[in-house]
Design an enzyme around this catalytic site. Structure first.
Site, PDB file in Angstrom:
ATOM      1  N   ASP A 183       0.864  -1.183   0.000  1.00 41.95           N
ATOM      2  CA  ASP A 183       0.000   0.000   0.000  1.00 41.95           C
ATOM      3  C   ASP A 183       0.895   1.226   0.000  1.00 41.95           C
ATOM      4  O   ASP A 183       1.673   1.439   0.945  1.00 41.95           O
ATOM      5  CB  ASP A 183      -0.919  -0.002   1.224  1.00 41.95           C
ATOM      6  CG  ASP A 183      -1.775   1.257   1.291  1.00 41.95           C
ATOM      7  OD1 ASP A 183      -2.583   1.469   0.371  1.00 41.95           O
ATOM      8  OD2 ASP A 183      -1.608   2.030   2.258  1.00 41.95           O
ATOM      9  N   GLU A 267      -1.297  -1.467  -5.753  1.00 40.70           N
ATOM     10  CA  GLU A 267      -2.447  -0.749  -6.289  1.00 40.70           C
ATOM     11  C   GLU A 267      -2.041   0.044  -7.520  1.00 40.70           C
ATOM     12  O   GLU A 267      -0.897   0.462  -7.664  1.00 40.70           O
ATOM     13  CB  GLU A 267      -3.024   0.189  -5.228  1.00 40.70           C
ATOM     14  CG  GLU A 267      -2.005   1.109  -4.586  1.00 40.70           C
ATOM     15  CD  GLU A 267      -2.582   1.882  -3.431  1.00 40.70           C
ATOM     16  OE1 GLU A 267      -3.804   2.092  -3.425  1.00 40.70           O
ATOM     17  OE2 GLU A 267      -1.816   2.286  -2.534  1.00 40.70           O
ATOM     18  N   CYS A 320     -12.851  -4.138   5.458  1.00 42.15           N
ATOM     19  CA  CYS A 320     -12.269  -4.898   6.564  1.00 42.15           C
ATOM     20  C   CYS A 320     -11.663  -6.183   6.013  1.00 42.15           C
ATOM     21  O   CYS A 320     -12.362  -6.968   5.355  1.00 42.15           O
ATOM     22  CB  CYS A 320     -13.337  -5.212   7.618  1.00 42.15           C
ATOM     23  SG  CYS A 320     -12.758  -6.284   8.956  1.00 42.15           S
ATOM     24  N   CYS A 323     -13.682  -9.570   7.614  1.00 40.80           N
ATOM     25  CA  CYS A 323     -15.028 -10.010   7.239  1.00 40.80           C
ATOM     26  C   CYS A 323     -15.474  -9.493   5.880  1.00 40.80           C
ATOM     27  O   CYS A 323     -16.464  -9.973   5.334  1.00 40.80           O
ATOM     28  CB  CYS A 323     -16.034  -9.576   8.301  1.00 40.80           C
ATOM     29  SG  CYS A 323     -16.235  -7.770   8.436  1.00 40.80           S
ATOM     30  N   CYS A 339     -14.434  -1.998  12.932  1.00 39.94           N
ATOM     31  CA  CYS A 339     -15.388  -2.630  12.019  1.00 39.94           C
ATOM     32  C   CYS A 339     -16.708  -2.868  12.747  1.00 39.94           C
ATOM     33  O   CYS A 339     -16.746  -3.600  13.748  1.00 39.94           O
ATOM     34  CB  CYS A 339     -14.825  -3.938  11.487  1.00 39.94           C
ATOM     35  SG  CYS A 339     -15.961  -4.805  10.359  1.00 39.94           S
ATOM     36  N   CYS A 342     -17.844  -7.165  12.209  1.00 41.97           N
ATOM     37  CA  CYS A 342     -17.239  -8.264  12.967  1.00 41.97           C
ATOM     38  C   CYS A 342     -16.722  -7.830  14.327  1.00 41.97           C
ATOM     39  O   CYS A 342     -16.290  -8.669  15.128  1.00 41.97           O
ATOM     40  CB  CYS A 342     -16.112  -8.909  12.170  1.00 41.97           C
ATOM     41  SG  CYS A 342     -14.719  -7.797  11.822  1.00 41.97           S
ATOM     42  N   ASP A 350      -3.542   1.664   6.744  1.00 43.97           N
ATOM     43  CA  ASP A 350      -2.558   1.282   5.744  1.00 43.97           C
ATOM     44  C   ASP A 350      -2.302  -0.225   5.748  1.00 43.97           C
ATOM     45  O   ASP A 350      -2.212  -0.851   4.689  1.00 43.97           O
ATOM     46  CB  ASP A 350      -1.254   2.040   5.982  1.00 43.97           C
ATOM     47  CG  ASP A 350      -1.438   3.547   5.875  1.00 43.97           C
ATOM     48  OD1 ASP A 350      -2.308   3.966   5.083  1.00 43.97           O
ATOM     49  OD2 ASP A 350      -0.717   4.294   6.558  1.00 43.97           O
TER      50      ASP A 350
END
Length: 380
Positions: A183, A267, A320, A323, A339, A342, A350
């Protein structure tokens, strides 16, 4: 597998060689601009496309004219190579892979390409056409084979470089089970899916005071004076130092990543659009995301590794990794979030993005055609 690689070295020309190279650079630049004007007028005024053969015939006419007879004083090979490069530039333009070719200026980087008929390579020395002595090249490493073409260049800082294109037999690195997702960021240059954080060295900030002082001195010089040329050279040397430091740092990082991992996922960023943000444009340009991804791509191909880029619209930060829940909005100032699906608390933005990038990359390698299928597989 046999591939072609370019090996770049610095060299120090004699005064006679520097004069000949300056004349060669000037002729190459003149031919590029003259032929580009000829092709531009034919394309926009007469809707006529000028190919390489017509451009070569136009160059022959230029050499026969009295006011442009100086083109015969240098080797004809760099001039022909200039036409080939321009033909490739127009090919990319018509294929919508690049912008329209632009005119060259003597204030920017100068270069000239010599084919095998315009130089000799004997006993580890390179002698260009119409040069009496071989070039004084600082060989940092030996060439794997005799070069097919060499490109001589001079940057804005006044440094001379030679790039030798050679054929190389590549060998893939041993297979390793390790995989990594990356990332990219500004505070940290990148964060891996394993939790490794590489700090952004901020190369421009290190030399900011020196660069600002040189630019102030340049602004006070009279245009066209010798002192302004000297001041401009100081600014160019400072920029060259920053660029060299950044490039060396990225080479070390990308080499380590490629050596340690079999699969590398990153990415896909449109840097040219991101730099339009006037608040972050300087920091984005300094960090070198595009160069980092470029090095990873070609080094992975050479080493037999798998490098994959996920879609830039994939919500790697808002999803997330446990999940698959996707946040509706996640501002940039939110670095840690919880989250609600979950119940996972303290999700690092990051690190979470790096893990999602790795998951999406492995899903694409497993046969998914797009990141949308990967999102659908998670039920979101």
């Amino acid at each position: 597998m046999t591939t072609e690689r370019a090996y770049r070295y610095r060299f120090y020309p004699t005064p006679e060689q520097a004069t000949l190279l300056a004349r060669t650079f000037g002729c190459v630049r003149f031919v590029w601009n003259a032929v580009l004007r000829y092709r531009t007028d034919a394309f926009y005024q007469r809707q006529e496309k000028i190919g390489y053969h017509d451009a070569s015939a136009f160059l022959t006419q230029l050499k026969k004219q009295s006011d442009t007879a100086f083109l015969t004083e240098v080797s004809s090979v760099p001039l022909q190579q200039c036409l080939r490069h321009q033909q490739t530039a127009f090919k990319h333009f018509f294929a919508k892979r690049a912008r329209y070719p632009h005119f060259k200026s003597k204030k920017h980087r100068q270069s000239a390409t010599f084919a095998s008929s315009a130089f000799s390579y004997r006993n580890g020395q390179i002698t260009l056409a119409k040069c009496r002595e071989p070039l004084n090249i600082r060989w940092s490493r030996d060439l794997p084979s005799a070069p097919s073409t060499v490109t001589v260049s001079k940057d804005r800082a006044g440094r001379y470089f030679i790039s030798c294109l050679c054929k190389v037999d590549t060998e893939a690195l041993p297979i390793t089970p390790k995989m990594v997702g990356i990332d990219l960021g500004l505070k940290d240059l990148f964060v891996t899916s394993e939790g490794q954080r590489v700090n952004n060295p901020r190369h421009t900030a290190r030399y900011a005071r020196k660069l600002a002082r040189a630019q102030r001195q340049l602004s006070r010089k009279q245009k066209g004076s010798n002192n302004r040329a000297k001041a401009r050279l100081k600014v160019a040397k400072c920029h060259a130092k920053i660029a060299d430091t950044r490039r060396d740092h990225l080479h070390q990082l990308t080499r380590q990543i490629v050596n340690d991992n079999q699969v590398i996922a990153a990415e896909s960023l449109q840097v040219k659009h991101l730099v339009k943000n006037r608040h972050l444009s300087k920091a984005i340009s300094d960090v070198g995301w595009g160069e980092l991804v470029r090095q990873l791509e070609y080094k992975a191909a050479w080493a037999g590794r798998q490098f994959i880029q996920i879609d830039r619209w994939y919500p790697s930060s808002k999803r997330c990794h446990g999940c698959g829940f996707v946040q509706e909005a996640l501002p940039l100032d939110v670095r840690v979030w919880d989250c609600p699906s979950c119940g996972t608390q303290g999700i690092d933005r990051d690190l979470n993005a790096a893990r999602n990038i790795l998951h999406a990359g492995t899903a694409l390698l497993a046969g998914a055609e797009s990141c949308s299928k990967y999102r659908g597989a998670l039920g979101n």
